[in-house]
Motif scaffolding. Sequence first.
Motif, PDB file in Angstrom:
ATOM      1  N   ALA A 128      28.638 -20.387  -9.955  1.00 45.89           N
ATOM      2  CA  ALA A 128      28.171 -21.683 -10.447  1.00 45.89           C
ATOM      3  C   ALA A 128      27.415 -21.564 -11.770  1.00 45.89           C
ATOM      4  O   ALA A 128      27.477 -22.464 -12.619  1.00 45.89           O
ATOM      5  CB  ALA A 128      27.282 -22.346  -9.403  1.00 45.89           C
ATOM      6  N   GLU A 129      26.710 -20.444 -11.942  1.00 46.54           N
ATOM      7  CA  GLU A 129      25.891 -20.284 -13.148  1.00 46.54           C
ATOM      8  C   GLU A 129      26.716 -20.410 -14.426  1.00 46.54           C
ATOM      9  O   GLU A 129      26.263 -20.983 -15.417  1.00 46.54           O
ATOM     10  CB  GLU A 129      25.175 -18.930 -13.120  1.00 46.54           C
ATOM     11  CG  GLU A 129      24.263 -18.719 -14.310  1.00 46.54           C
ATOM     12  CD  GLU A 129      23.381 -17.494 -14.163  1.00 46.54           C
ATOM     13  OE1 GLU A 129      23.280 -16.740 -15.147  1.00 46.54           O
ATOM     14  OE2 GLU A 129      22.808 -17.297 -13.073  1.00 46.54           O
TER      15      GLU A 129
ATOM     16  N   THR B 223      25.319 -27.293  -3.359  1.00 43.84           N
ATOM     17  CA  THR B 223      26.479 -26.582  -3.877  1.00 43.84           C
ATOM     18  C   THR B 223      27.720 -27.125  -3.185  1.00 43.84           C
ATOM     19  O   THR B 223      27.816 -27.091  -1.964  1.00 43.84           O
ATOM     20  CB  THR B 223      26.371 -25.071  -3.592  1.00 43.84           C
ATOM     21  OG1 THR B 223      25.129 -24.587  -4.106  1.00 43.84           O
ATOM     22  CG2 THR B 223      27.507 -24.312  -4.242  1.00 43.84           C
ATOM     23  N   TYR B 224      28.654 -27.646  -3.969  1.00 46.42           N
ATOM     24  CA  TYR B 224      29.926 -28.123  -3.429  1.00 46.42           C
ATOM     25  C   TYR B 224      31.015 -27.157  -3.884  1.00 46.42           C
ATOM     26  O   TYR B 224      31.343 -27.088  -5.067  1.00 46.42           O
ATOM     27  CB  TYR B 224      30.263 -29.520  -3.950  1.00 46.42           C
ATOM     28  CG  TYR B 224      29.476 -30.654  -3.335  1.00 46.42           C
ATOM     29  CD1 TYR B 224      28.391 -30.431  -2.497  1.00 46.42           C
ATOM     30  CD2 TYR B 224      29.813 -31.974  -3.605  1.00 46.42           C
ATOM     31  CE1 TYR B 224      27.670 -31.470  -1.941  1.00 46.42           C
ATOM     32  CE2 TYR B 224      29.105 -33.032  -3.049  1.00 46.42           C
ATOM     33  CZ  TYR B 224      28.034 -32.770  -2.226  1.00 46.42           C
ATOM     34  OH  TYR B 224      27.314 -33.809  -1.684  1.00 46.42           O
ATOM     35  N   SER B 225      31.555 -26.404  -2.929  1.00 42.65           N
ATOM     36  CA  SER B 225      32.607 -25.440  -3.238  1.00 42.65           C
ATOM     37  C   SER B 225      32.187 -24.520  -4.385  1.00 42.65           C
ATOM     38  O   SER B 225      32.889 -24.355  -5.370  1.00 42.65           O
ATOM     39  CB  SER B 225      33.919 -26.158  -3.583  1.00 42.65           C
ATOM     40  OG  SER B 225      34.988 -25.251  -3.702  1.00 42.65           O
ATOM     41  N   TRP B 226      30.990 -23.955  -4.235  1.00 46.49           N
ATOM     42  CA  TRP B 226      30.462 -22.926  -5.129  1.00 46.49           C
ATOM     43  C   TRP B 226      30.211 -23.400  -6.560  1.00 46.49           C
ATOM     44  O   TRP B 226      30.229 -22.616  -7.501  1.00 46.49           O
ATOM     45  CB  TRP B 226      31.393 -21.709  -5.145  1.00 46.49           C
ATOM     46  CG  TRP B 226      31.513 -21.099  -3.778  1.00 46.49           C
ATOM     47  CD1 TRP B 226      30.595 -20.294  -3.144  1.00 46.49           C
ATOM     48  CD2 TRP B 226      32.591 -21.254  -2.863  1.00 46.49           C
ATOM     49  NE1 TRP B 226      31.039 -19.952  -1.894  1.00 46.49           N
ATOM     50  CE2 TRP B 226      32.263 -20.524  -1.682  1.00 46.49           C
ATOM     51  CE3 TRP B 226      33.810 -21.945  -2.908  1.00 46.49           C
ATOM     52  CZ2 TRP B 226      33.102 -20.471  -0.585  1.00 46.49           C
ATOM     53  CZ3 TRP B 226      34.639 -21.897  -1.806  1.00 46.49           C
ATOM     54  CH2 TRP B 226      34.289 -21.164  -0.660  1.00 46.49           C
ATOM     55  N   ARG B 227      29.903 -24.704  -6.705  1.00 46.66           N
ATOM     56  CA  ARG B 227      29.517 -25.242  -8.007  1.00 46.66           C
ATOM     57  C   ARG B 227      28.642 -26.469  -7.810  1.00 46.66           C
ATOM     58  O   ARG B 227      28.565 -27.024  -6.710  1.00 46.66           O
ATOM     59  CB  ARG B 227      30.752 -25.623  -8.840  1.00 46.66           C
ATOM     60  CG  ARG B 227      31.420 -24.422  -9.469  1.00 46.66           C
ATOM     61  CD  ARG B 227      32.755 -24.724 -10.086  1.00 46.66           C
ATOM     62  NE  ARG B 227      32.717 -25.686 -11.176  1.00 46.66           N
ATOM     63  CZ  ARG B 227      33.782 -25.973 -11.931  1.00 46.66           C
ATOM     64  NH1 ARG B 227      34.939 -25.351 -11.714  1.00 46.66           N
ATOM     65  NH2 ARG B 227      33.687 -26.851 -12.895  1.00 46.66           N
ATOM     66  N   VAL B 228      27.993 -26.904  -8.882  1.00 45.92           N
ATOM     67  CA  VAL B 228      27.302 -28.186  -8.858  1.00 45.92           C
ATOM     68  C   VAL B 228      28.348 -29.263  -8.566  1.00 45.92           C
ATOM     69  O   VAL B 228      29.467 -29.206  -9.087  1.00 45.92           O
ATOM     70  CB  VAL B 228      26.622 -28.468 -10.217  1.00 45.92           C
ATOM     71  CG1 VAL B 228      26.102 -29.893 -10.279  1.00 45.92           C
ATOM     72  CG2 VAL B 228      25.491 -27.487 -10.466  1.00 45.92           C
ATOM     73  N   PRO B 229      28.036 -30.249  -7.721  1.00 45.77           N
ATOM     74  CA  PRO B 229      29.011 -31.312  -7.432  1.00 45.77           C
ATOM     75  C   PRO B 229      29.603 -31.897  -8.712  1.00 45.77           C
ATOM     76  O   PRO B 229      28.873 -32.189  -9.662  1.00 45.77           O
ATOM     77  CB  PRO B 229      28.175 -32.351  -6.683  1.00 45.77           C
ATOM     78  CG  PRO B 229      27.108 -31.547  -6.016  1.00 45.77           C
ATOM     79  CD  PRO B 229      26.771 -30.447  -6.992  1.00 45.77           C
TER      80      PRO B 229
END
Length: 254
Positions: free
Chosen positions: A90-91, A53-59
């Motif tokens: 992220a979802e 997780t990069y900053s609360w999302r997929v990279p």
Amino acid sequence: MILYFSGTGNSEYIAKKLSEALDDEALNLFTYIKNGKAETFHSEKPFVLVAPTYSWRVPRFLSEYLLGCTFTGSKEIYVILNYGDSCGNAEKYIRENTKKLGLKFKGLYGIKMPENYLMLFNLDSDEHNRKLIDEANDKITKAAAIIKERKAFSEVKCGFAGKVQSSLVNKFFFKFIVSDKKFYYTDKCINCGLCAKNCVLNNITYKDGYPVWNGSCTHCASCIAKCPTGAIEYGKKTIGKERYLLSKVYREKK
């Protein structure tokens, strides 16, 4: 098919454990992304994406690469993110991207793993990290059981803070925080070239035998963590700190 990207070993560990549990292939996306060529991935079993997780999302670079690829065979995809803090919202973004790919999203499963972002945070002790990985093993087993039964992961509940983290904070993070300007090499550098080889975005080149960062960094920490002599620093933040690699702190119990 289990597709994964891993900078310092967390996602690789999860992917390989899932591969054993599901009797399925684990495919490292590193070379595919580094070569920049869109691929067709085929699997009769559901696809499983494992990523940090990069900053609360997929990279971002990973999402961008996958959106250019084709998926055949199974139309189902599970996503497993490892995180240090949380997956935020992220979802929402994963669901949107899998829809663009024509895949049925079977849910997001978050697994807490050791922090590796030494360019910004202090890292935890090896003892603490080994405990986290032991706890993660139980989560991996549970995730594998759900995938085997072709059930969906439970929906991830996200509050207001998570929504802000994955939207506004994510944009701020990549605009103002993610930069390679503070990376430099010290006299420990032995000109081995591994930092360039380990850079998934081909952001590191060599000039007069020494590494140069060229402005397209994603802060995966691979170059600084995998340098065999500890020759790479990031400003003053990393001086005197141990680098994190899962393989250095954890061994399977026999």
